[in-house]
Design a protein around this motif. Sequence first.
Motif, PDB file in Angstrom:
ATOM      1  N   UNK A 193       0.751  -1.293  -0.061  1.00 58.88           N
ATOM      2  CA  UNK A 193      -0.026  -0.027   0.234  1.00 58.88           C
ATOM      3  C   UNK A 193       0.844   1.233  -0.048  1.00 58.88           C
ATOM      4  N   UNK A 194       0.115   2.230  -0.137  1.00 56.18           N
ATOM      5  CA  UNK A 194       0.785   3.657  -0.344  1.00 56.18           C
ATOM      6  C   UNK A 194      -0.059   4.642   0.561  1.00 56.18           C
ATOM      7  N   UNK A 195       0.580   5.164   1.421  1.00 60.86           N
ATOM      8  CA  UNK A 195      -0.157   5.923   2.473  1.00 60.86           C
ATOM      9  C   UNK A 195       0.592   7.493   2.281  1.00 60.86           C
ATOM     10  N   UNK A 196      -0.408   8.665   2.638  1.00 61.83           N
ATOM     11  CA  UNK A 196       0.028   9.965   2.638  1.00 61.83           C
ATOM     12  C   UNK A 196      -0.355  10.422   4.057  1.00 61.83           C
ATOM     13  N   UNK A 197       0.733  10.966   4.576  1.00 61.92           N
ATOM     14  CA  UNK A 197       0.362  11.917   5.733  1.00 61.92           C
ATOM     15  C   UNK A 197      -0.401  13.161   5.624  1.00 61.92           C
ATOM     16  N   UNK A 198      -1.301  12.878   6.674  1.00 67.47           N
ATOM     17  CA  UNK A 198      -2.398  13.980   6.583  1.00 67.47           C
ATOM     18  C   UNK A 198      -2.343  14.919   7.875  1.00 67.47           C
ATOM     19  N   UNK A 199      -1.756  14.333   8.679  1.00 71.28           N
ATOM     20  CA  UNK A 199      -1.723  15.195   9.873  1.00 71.28           C
ATOM     21  C   UNK A 199      -0.513  14.931  10.879  1.00 71.28           C
ATOM     22  N   UNK A 200       0.105  16.050  11.537  1.00 69.47           N
ATOM     23  CA  UNK A 200       1.315  15.629  12.399  1.00 69.47           C
ATOM     24  C   UNK A 200       1.016  16.448  13.784  1.00 69.47           C
ATOM     25  N   UNK A 201       0.898  15.700  15.045  1.00 69.89           N
ATOM     26  CA  UNK A 201       0.430  16.425  16.060  1.00 69.89           C
ATOM     27  C   UNK A 201       1.183  16.335  17.216  1.00 69.89           C
ATOM     28  N   UNK A 202       1.804  17.320  17.835  1.00 67.33           N
ATOM     29  CA  UNK A 202       2.751  17.076  18.972  1.00 67.33           C
ATOM     30  C   UNK A 202       2.093  17.229  20.299  1.00 67.33           C
ATOM     31  N   UNK A 203       2.297  16.169  21.005  1.00 76.36           N
ATOM     32  CA  UNK A 203       1.548  16.318  22.536  1.00 76.36           C
ATOM     33  C   UNK A 203       2.547  16.503  23.514  1.00 76.36           C
ATOM     34  N   UNK A 204       2.498  17.320  24.611  1.00 74.65           N
ATOM     35  CA  UNK A 204       3.178  17.564  25.753  1.00 74.65           C
ATOM     36  C   UNK A 204       3.165  16.170  26.452  1.00 74.65           C
ATOM     37  N   UNK A 205       4.208  15.712  27.102  1.00 71.31           N
ATOM     38  CA  UNK A 205       4.209  14.562  27.957  1.00 71.31           C
ATOM     39  C   UNK A 205       3.507  14.900  29.231  1.00 71.31           C
ATOM     40  N   UNK A 206       2.991  13.910  30.216  1.00 72.99           N
ATOM     41  CA  UNK A 206       2.602  14.392  31.415  1.00 72.99           C
ATOM     42  C   UNK A 206       3.608  15.245  32.240  1.00 72.99           C
ATOM     43  N   UNK A 207       5.049  14.904  32.130  1.00 70.65           N
ATOM     44  CA  UNK A 207       5.891  15.656  32.893  1.00 70.65           C
ATOM     45  C   UNK A 207       6.089  17.163  32.557  1.00 70.65           C
ATOM     46  N   UNK A 208       5.647  17.213  31.146  1.00 68.54           N
ATOM     47  CA  UNK A 208       5.733  18.626  30.714  1.00 68.54           C
ATOM     48  C   UNK A 208       7.110  18.702  29.974  1.00 68.54           C
ATOM     49  N   UNK A 209       8.026  17.688  30.122  1.00 70.82           N
ATOM     50  CA  UNK A 209       9.559  17.824  29.548  1.00 70.82           C
ATOM     51  C   UNK A 209       9.842  17.429  28.043  1.00 70.82           C
ATOM     52  N   UNK A 210       8.817  16.606  27.733  1.00 66.40           N
ATOM     53  CA  UNK A 210       8.974  15.935  26.308  1.00 66.40           C
ATOM     54  C   UNK A 210       7.821  16.032  25.522  1.00 66.40           C
ATOM     55  N   UNK A 211       7.722  15.780  24.229  1.00 68.16           N
ATOM     56  CA  UNK A 211       6.771  15.698  23.417  1.00 68.16           C
ATOM     57  C   UNK A 211       6.665  14.453  22.720  1.00 68.16           C
ATOM     58  N   UNK A 212       5.233  13.895  22.470  1.00 68.81           N
ATOM     59  CA  UNK A 212       5.135  12.881  21.575  1.00 68.81           C
ATOM     60  C   UNK A 212       4.765  13.333  20.297  1.00 68.81           C
ATOM     61  N   UNK A 213       5.106  12.700  19.180  1.00 66.34           N
ATOM     62  CA  UNK A 213       4.805  13.207  18.077  1.00 66.34           C
ATOM     63  C   UNK A 213       3.755  11.931  17.384  1.00 66.34           C
ATOM     64  N   UNK A 214       2.443  12.487  16.790  1.00 63.15           N
ATOM     65  CA  UNK A 214       1.743  11.424  16.286  1.00 63.15           C
ATOM     66  C   UNK A 214       1.771  11.915  14.734  1.00 63.15           C
ATOM     67  N   UNK A 215       1.819  10.876  13.971  1.00 55.15           N
ATOM     68  CA  UNK A 215       1.824  10.830  12.556  1.00 55.15           C
ATOM     69  C   UNK A 215       0.763  10.291  12.228  1.00 55.15           C
ATOM     70  N   UNK A 216      -0.576  10.572  11.204  1.00 54.96           N
ATOM     71  CA  UNK A 216      -1.679  10.127  10.954  1.00 54.96           C
ATOM     72  C   UNK A 216      -1.153  10.082   9.244  1.00 54.96           C
ATOM     73  N   UNK A 217      -1.594   8.925   8.816  1.00 53.20           N
ATOM     74  CA  UNK A 217      -1.414   8.802   7.169  1.00 53.20           C
ATOM     75  C   UNK A 217      -2.690   7.599   7.119  1.00 53.20           C
ATOM     76  N   UNK A 218      -3.173   7.848   5.891  1.00 55.82           N
ATOM     77  CA  UNK A 218      -3.997   6.971   4.970  1.00 55.82           C
ATOM     78  C   UNK A 218      -3.847   6.838   3.831  1.00 55.82           C
TER      79      UNK A 218
END
Length: 66
Positions: A41-66
């Motif tokens: 399959x071939x996917x295209x990234x349609x969203x990229x979201x940064x979420x602050x972790x509970x500690x407030x010191x790091x980010x989690x990056x979510x990549x959404x593709x379809x």
Amino acid sequence: MEYQSNGTTLQSDDGVNTTVIDWDEFRKSARVGDTIREPSRTLRIYDKVYELTASGQHFVVHIYAQ
């Protein structure tokens, strides 16, 4: 940019040069509109979201593709 999936690594394929990057580097360099090509399959990234972790010191990056 186009990425090709091979197991747990991703390759950036720009025609002449191929660079193997790990998942952390992929999350940093992937952009909305990029294409991920897998054998079935071939996917295209349609969203990229940064979420602050509970500690407030790091980010989690979510990549959404379809």
